[in-house]
Write a protein that holds these residues in place. Sequence first.
Motif, short mmCIF file in Angstrom:
data_model
loop_
_atom_site.label_atom_id
_atom_site.label_comp_id
_atom_site.label_asym_id
_atom_site.label_seq_id
_atom_site.Cartn_x
_atom_site.Cartn_y
_atom_site.Cartn_z
N GLY A 2 0.85 -1.26 -0.05
CA GLY A 2 -0.05 0.04 -0.08
C GLY A 2 0.92 1.33 0.11
O GLY A 2 0.60 2.24 0.66
N GLU B 5 -1.92 4.98 -3.36
CA GLU B 5 -2.17 5.53 -2.00
C GLU B 5 -2.08 7.04 -2.08
O GLU B 5 -2.94 7.95 -1.98
CB GLU B 5 -0.96 5.18 -1.16
CG GLU B 5 -1.10 3.58 -0.83
CD GLU B 5 -2.30 3.43 0.20
OE1 GLU B 5 -2.81 4.36 0.92
OE2 GLU B 5 -2.91 2.29 0.59
N VAL C 84 -2.17 -0.82 -9.19
CA VAL C 84 -3.48 -1.30 -9.23
C VAL C 84 -4.26 0.21 -9.71
O VAL C 84 -4.27 0.95 -8.81
CB VAL C 84 -4.07 -1.56 -7.82
CG1 VAL C 84 -5.59 -1.89 -7.84
CG2 VAL C 84 -3.84 -3.13 -7.63
N GLY D 107 -6.94 -5.95 -6.25
CA GLY D 107 -5.35 -6.02 -6.09
C GLY D 107 -5.01 -7.64 -5.81
O GLY D 107 -4.01 -7.74 -6.23
N LEU E 133 -1.02 -0.59 -4.58
CA LEU E 133 -2.10 0.06 -4.39
C LEU E 133 -1.87 1.46 -4.48
O LEU E 133 -0.72 2.05 -4.07
CB LEU E 133 -2.82 -0.11 -2.95
CG LEU E 133 -3.10 -1.32 -2.68
CD1 LEU E 133 -3.65 -1.75 -1.40
CD2 LEU E 133 -4.14 -2.35 -3.91
N PHE F 240 -11.21 1.72 1.77
CA PHE F 240 -11.59 0.65 1.07
C PHE F 240 -12.98 0.11 0.92
O PHE F 240 -13.73 0.50 2.17
CB PHE F 240 -10.63 -0.62 1.56
CG PHE F 240 -9.32 -0.52 1.48
CD1 PHE F 240 -8.41 -0.35 0.29
CD2 PHE F 240 -8.48 -0.38 2.55
CE1 PHE F 240 -6.97 -0.19 0.27
CE2 PHE F 240 -6.94 -0.41 2.52
CZ PHE F 240 -6.32 -0.09 1.32
N SER G 160 -8.26 2.31 -4.03
CA SER G 160 -8.09 1.13 -4.85
C SER G 160 -8.95 -0.07 -4.20
O SER G 160 -9.18 -0.21 -3.22
CB SER G 160 -6.51 0.78 -4.62
OG SER G 160 -5.52 1.75 -4.98
N LEU H 289 -9.30 -3.53 -3.47
CA LEU H 289 -8.68 -4.49 -2.68
C LEU H 289 -8.76 -5.98 -3.47
O LEU H 289 -7.87 -6.75 -3.71
CB LEU H 289 -8.91 -4.82 -1.37
CG LEU H 289 -8.12 -3.90 -0.29
CD1 LEU H 289 -8.63 -4.16 1.29
CD2 LEU H 289 -6.72 -3.97 0.04
#
Length: 271
Positions: free
Chosen positions: A63, A89, A239, A214, A87, A195, A209, A211
Amino acid sequence: MWPKLDRTRGGAGQASVELVAVLPALAADLVSRRATVIVASAITVARAAKSATTTIPIVFLAGGDPVATGLVASFDRPGANLTGITLLEGETVARRLQLLRELIPNAAQFGVLADPASVNTQTGIADLRAAAPTLGLQLVVVNASTDGDLEPAFASFSQQRVGAILVGTSTFLARRTEQLAALAARHALPAMFAFREHAVAGGLISYGSSLGYGFHQLGIHTGRILNGDKPADLPVRHVTKVELVINLKTAKALGLTVPGTLLATADEVIQ
C-alpha cells in the motif's frame, strides 16, 4: 511448527503487535520449508521475507511506494527476488478529503485516524495537510495502532467536535472493518475510508484502490512466477482500479443528504 501468538494477553491489538514481532520467525520457517514462492500481503511482511531469503521469489501487495521503502530497485526492473502489486495511496489521499468535504461542507475541522506504525502514515498526513487549507479545513490527527487505542481516539474526535474523520490505510486499520464502522456510528461521526469493505460494513463512504482487484492481480503475478518468470524481470504493477462507495443507510442514520452529483459518480451505492 508455526510460532504461536499468546492471545490471552491484550486482546487482538496485542496479538497484532506480537505478529509483527514474530514475522522474521514466520519467514524463516517458510524458507526452511523450501517454499516455491512467498506471497506477502503488506510491506512489513515483504520486508521480513526479504530479510529471510535472497533466492525464493517474493510477490507482494503493497500500500505504498516499494521503491521508496526499499523493497525493490525500480518499478520496471525490481531486481533481486521481489516483485508485486502496489495500491494507489498518495494519488487518492487528497481526493478522499475533497469527497468528504462535499458531504460535510460546513465543518471547520476534520479528524484523521492514523497508525504511526505504518510506513506510509507520515506521507499520507503530509498530503492531507497540504490539501486541507485549499478546502478551508483544519486537521486533528489522532494516532491508533492497537484495538485499545480506538475507543479513546474516537472519544477524542468527539470532544474536539470534528465534523468528520478520515481513516488511514495501514494494515491494522484496514482489518478493523466492523469495529471502525461501529465506533463511527456510536460517536455519530461521518467517516471516510480507503477501501470498499469498510463502507459495506457500515462506514459512510470509501474511496481508493480495489482490494479485490489488487489480490486478483497478486494471484496473476504469483502464477507467472510459478510458470517460470523471474521476479527481477517482472515489473511491479499498479492497481489502477479505484472505487467510490457510498452507504446511504449510514448517511440517513447520520442525518446527511448525499449530493446527487456524488451519487451519480459512485461505483456502488449501498441502500
